[in-house]
Design a protein around this motif. Structure first.
Motif, short mmCIF file in Angstrom:
data_model
loop_
_atom_site.label_atom_id
_atom_site.label_comp_id
_atom_site.label_asym_id
_atom_site.label_seq_id
_atom_site.Cartn_x
_atom_site.Cartn_y
_atom_site.Cartn_z
N VAL A 1 0.79 -1.31 -0.15
CA VAL A 1 0.11 -0.11 -0.06
C VAL A 1 0.92 1.33 0.15
N GLY A 2 2.01 1.17 0.73
CA GLY A 2 2.85 2.38 0.86
C GLY A 2 3.40 2.72 -0.85
N ALA A 3 3.79 1.49 -1.33
CA ALA A 3 4.58 1.58 -2.64
C ALA A 3 3.48 2.23 -3.51
N MET A 4 2.15 1.62 -3.46
CA MET A 4 1.15 2.24 -4.32
C MET A 4 0.88 3.82 -4.13
N ALA A 5 0.99 4.21 -2.80
CA ALA A 5 0.81 5.66 -2.50
C ALA A 5 1.74 6.36 -3.17
N ALA A 6 3.24 6.07 -2.86
CA ALA A 6 4.23 6.61 -3.34
C ALA A 6 4.51 6.61 -4.72
N THR A 7 3.77 5.68 -5.49
CA THR A 7 3.78 5.83 -7.02
C THR A 7 2.66 7.03 -7.29
N ALA A 8 1.39 6.82 -6.67
CA ALA A 8 0.53 8.02 -6.92
C ALA A 8 1.01 9.40 -6.81
N LEU A 9 1.96 9.52 -5.46
CA LEU A 9 2.54 10.85 -5.42
C LEU A 9 3.65 11.31 -6.59
N ALA A 10 4.41 10.13 -7.05
CA ALA A 10 5.27 10.49 -8.00
C ALA A 10 4.59 11.03 -9.12
N VAL A 11 3.64 10.21 -9.66
CA VAL A 11 2.74 10.78 -10.90
C VAL A 11 2.33 11.94 -10.74
N TRP A 12 1.86 12.42 -9.48
CA TRP A 12 1.17 13.98 -9.12
C TRP A 12 2.50 14.90 -9.25
N ARG A 13 3.50 14.63 -8.96
CA ARG A 13 4.44 15.57 -8.65
C ARG A 13 5.42 15.37 -9.89
N LEU A 14 5.57 14.31 -10.51
CA LEU A 14 6.81 14.24 -11.56
C LEU A 14 6.20 13.71 -13.03
N GLY A 15 4.86 13.41 -12.98
CA GLY A 15 4.33 13.08 -14.49
C GLY A 15 4.41 14.17 -15.27
N PRO A 16 4.34 13.96 -16.54
CA PRO A 16 4.41 14.88 -17.75
C PRO A 16 3.15 16.00 -17.57
N THR A 17 3.37 17.08 -17.95
CA THR A 17 2.30 18.22 -17.70
C THR A 17 1.38 18.00 -18.99
N GLY A 18 1.60 17.41 -19.98
CA GLY A 18 0.88 17.20 -21.12
C GLY A 18 -0.23 16.41 -21.01
N PRO A 19 -1.35 16.41 -21.97
CA PRO A 19 -2.57 15.39 -21.60
C PRO A 19 -2.11 13.82 -21.72
N LEU A 20 -2.89 12.98 -20.85
CA LEU A 20 -2.61 11.55 -20.55
C LEU A 20 -3.55 10.85 -21.04
N PRO A 21 -3.60 9.56 -21.55
CA PRO A 21 -4.67 8.68 -21.79
C PRO A 21 -5.13 8.17 -20.59
N MET A 22 -6.54 8.37 -20.44
CA MET A 22 -7.28 8.26 -19.05
C MET A 22 -8.15 6.69 -19.49
N HIS A 23 -8.62 6.90 -20.75
CA HIS A 23 -9.21 5.60 -21.08
C HIS A 23 -9.32 5.06 -22.49
N PHE A 24 -9.47 3.67 -22.70
CA PHE A 24 -9.25 3.07 -23.84
C PHE A 24 -10.39 2.28 -24.24
N ASN A 25 -10.71 2.21 -25.83
CA ASN A 25 -11.88 1.25 -25.97
C ASN A 25 -11.38 -0.06 -26.35
N MET A 26 -12.30 -0.87 -26.56
CA MET A 26 -11.84 -2.21 -26.73
C MET A 26 -10.86 -2.52 -27.87
N ALA A 27 -10.55 -1.67 -28.81
CA ALA A 27 -9.72 -1.73 -29.77
C ALA A 27 -8.31 -1.25 -29.20
N GLY A 28 -8.17 -0.93 -27.92
CA GLY A 28 -6.98 -0.36 -27.32
C GLY A 28 -6.61 1.30 -27.65
N GLN A 29 -7.55 1.70 -28.48
CA GLN A 29 -7.40 3.26 -28.73
C GLN A 29 -7.92 4.17 -27.55
#
Length: 219
Positions: A1-29
């Protein structure tokens, strides 16, 4: 759980500022985009769910009355539930972090291989669940939990053995198919297989309940 929380924090602080894919259809798009704040928020929610499952199973494992009622399978059932409740969300968090930092490989047409990894992870999960379900005693965490299976021990045993075999076969077939078949087809077959296994197992619990002379009349 600690590792998962740390990963979420890393994404929040270090992730790219551009748009990120949040949902994919059944074709993987990608069919919906977001930002790192949304990605981190979803990952945080997944972390809370995992923590809640782990806390519940740990508390139930220490409940002497409950584990005694479940006999020799009690503590193992809750340990198994805690394992699945942690590993499945951890895998989801891993996939989301790989998406965020663009670490997935891509197909020849530029599509992410996310669906293949998702199919492989689900297949492994079903294989492990199938190996357990056939031997599980009645419990409040895992198994074919219908009115009929909860009021007939014979219906519980028969329906869960059937479900265990079906999920194990589905998981094994998915692991073989994941690197070979088109991901969209593999996911569609997986969803259809899960629905079929659930419906067949539910019907089996009703069928056996009807012929069990020792069935009870209250769950």
């Amino acid at each position: 759980v600690g590792a998962m929380a740390a990963t979420a924090l890393a994404v929040w602080r270090l992730g790219p500022t551009g748009p990120l894919p949040m949902h994919f259809n059944m074709a993987g798009q990608v069919d919906r985009w977001g930002d790192r704040n949304e990605m981190a928020l979803v990952m945080g929610g997944v972390t809370l769910v995992a923590a809640g499952i782990a806390a519940y199973c740990a508390r139930a494992e220490r409940d002497e009355a409950l584990t005694e009622k479940l006999q020799d399978s009690g503590r193992f059932t809750f340990r198994f539930g805690r394992m699945i409740g942690l590993l499945a969300p951890a895998y989801v968090t891993l996939l989301m972090s790989l998406i965020t930092f663009d670490l997935f490989s891509r197909t020849e047409d530029g599509q992410l291989t996310l669906l293949r990894w998702t199919l492989g992870g689900l297949s492994l999960l079903f294989l492990v669940l199938g190996a357990f379900m056939g031997k599980a005693r009645p419990n409040p965490v895992l198994g074919v939990r219908t009115y009929w299976s909860l009021t007939s021990r014979l219906a519980w045993d028969k329906s869960n053995r059937l479900a265990g075999r079906l999920f194990a076969l589905l998981g094994l077939a998915g692991l073989v198919a994941a690197p070979l078949v088109p991901p969209s087809l593999g996911m569609a077959i997986m969803v259809a297989g899960v629905l079929l296994a659930a419906a067949w197992s539910t019907f089996e619990s009703w069928r056996v309940w009807r012929i069990d002379p020792d069935r009870k009349q209250g769950a």
